[in-house]
Design an enzyme around this catalytic site. Structure first.
Site, PDB file in Angstrom:
ATOM      1  N   SER A   1       2.602  -3.430   8.936  1.00  0.00           N
ATOM      2  CA  SER A   1       1.528  -4.009   8.130  1.00  0.00           C
ATOM      3  C   SER A   1       1.294  -5.507   8.273  1.00  0.00           C
ATOM      4  CB  SER A   1       1.758  -3.689   6.660  1.00  0.00           C
ATOM      5  OG  SER A   1       1.316  -2.390   6.419  1.00  0.00           O
TER       6      SER A   1
ATOM      7  N   SER B   1      -1.335  -2.683   6.263  1.00  0.00           N
ATOM      8  CA  SER B   1      -1.885  -2.839   4.933  1.00  0.00           C
ATOM      9  C   SER B   1      -2.172  -4.282   4.541  1.00  0.00           C
ATOM     10  CB  SER B   1      -0.908  -2.244   3.908  1.00  0.00           C
ATOM     11  OG  SER B   1       0.322  -2.955   3.933  1.00  0.00           O
TER      12      SER B   1
ATOM     13  N   LYS C   1      -0.349 -11.862  -0.041  1.00  0.00           N
ATOM     14  CA  LYS C   1      -0.657 -10.444  -0.227  1.00  0.00           C
ATOM     15  C   LYS C   1      -0.376 -10.095  -1.685  1.00  0.00           C
ATOM     16  CE  LYS C   1       0.557  -5.991   1.950  1.00  0.00           C
ATOM     17  NZ  LYS C   1       1.387  -5.362   2.993  1.00  0.00           N
TER      18      LYS C   1
HETATM   19  N1  GLN Z   1       0.883   2.198   8.093  1.00  0.00           N
HETATM   20  C1  GLN Z   1       2.225   2.343   7.639  1.00  0.00           C
HETATM   21  C2  GLN Z   1       2.254   3.111   6.347  1.00  0.00           C
HETATM   22  O1  GLN Z   1       1.216   3.419   5.839  1.00  0.00           O
HETATM   23  C3  GLN Z   1       2.879   1.001   7.465  1.00  0.00           C
HETATM   24  C4  GLN Z   1       2.455   0.265   6.268  1.00  0.00           C
HETATM   25  C5  GLN Z   1       3.233  -0.984   6.029  1.00  0.00           C
HETATM   26  O2  GLN Z   1       3.817  -1.553   6.950  1.00  0.00           O
HETATM   27  N2  GLN Z   1       3.245  -1.405   4.788  1.00  0.00           N
HETATM   28  O3  GLN Z   1       3.284   3.424   5.840  1.00  0.00           O
END
Ligand code: GLN
Length: 489
Positions: free
Chosen positions: A177, A153, A78
């Site tokens: 994510s 994400s 990532k």
């Molecule tokens: N969807 C959640 C957020 O936008 C989690 C994102 C993540 O785990 N990085 O904060």
């Protein structure tokens, strides 16, 4: 099976038997990326030359019997993980020209174990999102159906694994994510216990919630990567000083006595969450039956503060994000707006142009909630709720070994469907946020498909530092359901 479909263990066997070379394998994957990634958008950076060099070196090592766990295995990262000499954008224009001087700890560990780093994957900007639509570079499409999101994400990492662009990938999980994109793309995603894996070199989003973890083709590969990336690190003061077990032992336990004697708890509050898709419910009920057939006792448990999870998370995460992102000011790193000589104007313009709308929204929420006089009412209050959520889990684990739940209320939604409605988007995180709030590990394992053929996973969560239970139960489950459908690009 074709080369690009193989998991780490099978590729490793072929490499060690000298039936393939890492160089040829890497080339096959690079060609596949070249051919198909235009339609998927999984990668921000493809590190072709260096990957081929690393593969060549791996082949030499294999020839000299100098072999580590990941020698010659192509892995994607990532683009939130610092990689020495490779651009690290965090999906943001503000870091468009940022080339780290160092590798994050997990990256060093992968390299030390012989991995080939094939490229950096797309993500929601600074990991803020659930769909990978918030990247400043491109959207990523779900390889199972290109009109749908891959989740987020870490959507680029999940899409890359399911599309056969790499053997496995690393993602990060602040509120789901790793697990949610894994579920949407039919791959395995494990969020370790907070502190299990060093965060050094992971660009921070919500420092008290972030954890790096594997996204893999199956549960055994997740254990293998966990063995490589886990452990205390003096560069991360929040990394835990606790022994790391050999995670592959989880499978011996399964072979010995299936899952007999294990108890899974199903939170009654989760079943009444509004908007659960009937396909998700169906797959979940079937998963429950499969686990029962393996000897798992299912019981109802209660997580009484479930209703407050989304609200508390969406205070804590933006507060921490607003503090972490203050460093991107046009001076220290990355993009700087040069149209003005006035310092404050420069800050304003740099941030307005450098950050996308979702990141700006979170910085504003976080800055507001942390401003003088508001701390107690927001961050302080949300932290108190967080303690109650932790206590809910401690109590639940007195009566079960792991908690079973859906990963997300619906299969992958359509691109554009939720993007203009942040609240709806936030609510889709309901089942994954608590593991981060409580610091416990969670795994997402493929469980089935919707009527329209979109993947659906199930989530298991366990006590702090009990990834073993997740791997054992996840593996057992994976062995019984045997999902046979292939993702055609
Ligand atoms: N969807 C959640 C957020 O936008 C989690 C994102 C993540 O785990 N990085 O904060």
């Amino acid at each position: 099976m074709e080369l690009h479909e193989l998991n780490i263990s099978s590729v490793r066997q072929l490499l060690l038997k000298r039936e393939i070379t890492s160089f040829d394998l890497t080339q096959v994957l690079l060609q596949r990326i070249e051919k198909f990634d235009g339609k998927i958008g999984a990668f921000i950076t493809i590190d072709k030359e260096r990957a081929l060099e690393q593969a060549k070196k791996a082949d030499e090592d294999i020839a000299n019997n100098n072999i580590s766990v990941l020698t010659g295995i192509p892995i994607a990262l990532k683009d939130l993980l610092c990689t020495k000499g490779i651009k690290t954008t965090c999906g943001s224009k503000i870091l468009d020209n940022f080339i780290p001087q160092y590798d994050g700890t997990v990256v060093s560990k992968l390299k030390k174990n012989g991995a080939v780093i094939i490229g950096k994957t797309n993500l929601d900007e600074f990991a803020m999102g659930s769909s990978t639509e918030n990247s400043s570079y491109q959207i990523t499409r779900n390889p199972w159906n290109k009109d749908h999101v891959p989740g987020g994400s870490s959507g680029g990492s999940a899409a890359a694994v399911t599309a056969g662009f790499c053997c496995a990938a690393l993602g990060s999980d602040t509120g789901g994510s790793i697990r949610q994109p894994a579920s949407h793309c039919s791959v395995v995603g494990l969020k370790p216990t907070y502190g299990r894996v060093s965060r050094f070199g992971l660009v921070s989003y919500g420092s008290s919630l972030d954890q790096i973890g594997p996204i893999t083709k199956d549960v055994k590969d997740a254990a293998l990567l966990m063995n490589v990336i886990s452990g205390n690190d003096k560069m991360d003061s929040t990394s835990a000083k606790i022994d790391v077990p050999d995670f592959s032992r989880a499978f011996d336990q399964f072979e010995k006595n299936s899952l007999k004697g294990m108890t899974a708890g199903i939170p009654k509050e989760y079943l009444s969450v509004e908007g659960i898709d009937p396909d998700v419910e169906k797959v979940f009920n079937e998963a429950k039956k499969s686990l029962e057939s393996l000897g798992v006792t299912i019981r109802e448990i209660s997580l009484p503060h479930t209703d407050y999870v989304v609200a508390a998370y969406y205070i804590i995460a933006p507060c921490e994000a607003s503090s972490n992102l203050a460093r991107f000011d046009g001076v220290k790193y990355g993009f700087r707006d040069r149209s003005t000589d006035d310092l404050i104007e420069m800050y304003k313009k740099t941030k307005s142009k450098g950050f996308g709308p979702e990141v700006q929204r979170r910085i504003m929420i976080g800055t507001f909630a942390l401003s003088a006089g508001y701390y107690d009412a927001y961050y302080g209050r949300a932290s108190q709720v967080r303690t109650l959520i932790m206590e809910d889990f401690s109590r639940a684990f007195e009566t079960c070994d792991f908690i079973l739940s859906p990963v997300a209320p619906t299969p992958a939604f359509k691109i554009g469907e939720n993007i203009d409605d942040p609240l709806t988007m936030y609510l889709t995180d309901i089942f994954t946020l608590s593991a981060n709030m409580a610091g416990i590990p969670g795994i997402s394992v493929p469980a089935g498909y919707s009527a329209k053929g979109l993947p659906i996973g199930i989530q298991m969560m366990a006590k702090r530092f009990d990834e073993m239970t997740l791997l054992r139960a996840g593996y057992g489950f994976e062995q019984t359901i045997k999902l046979g459908v292939r993702c055609e690009l």
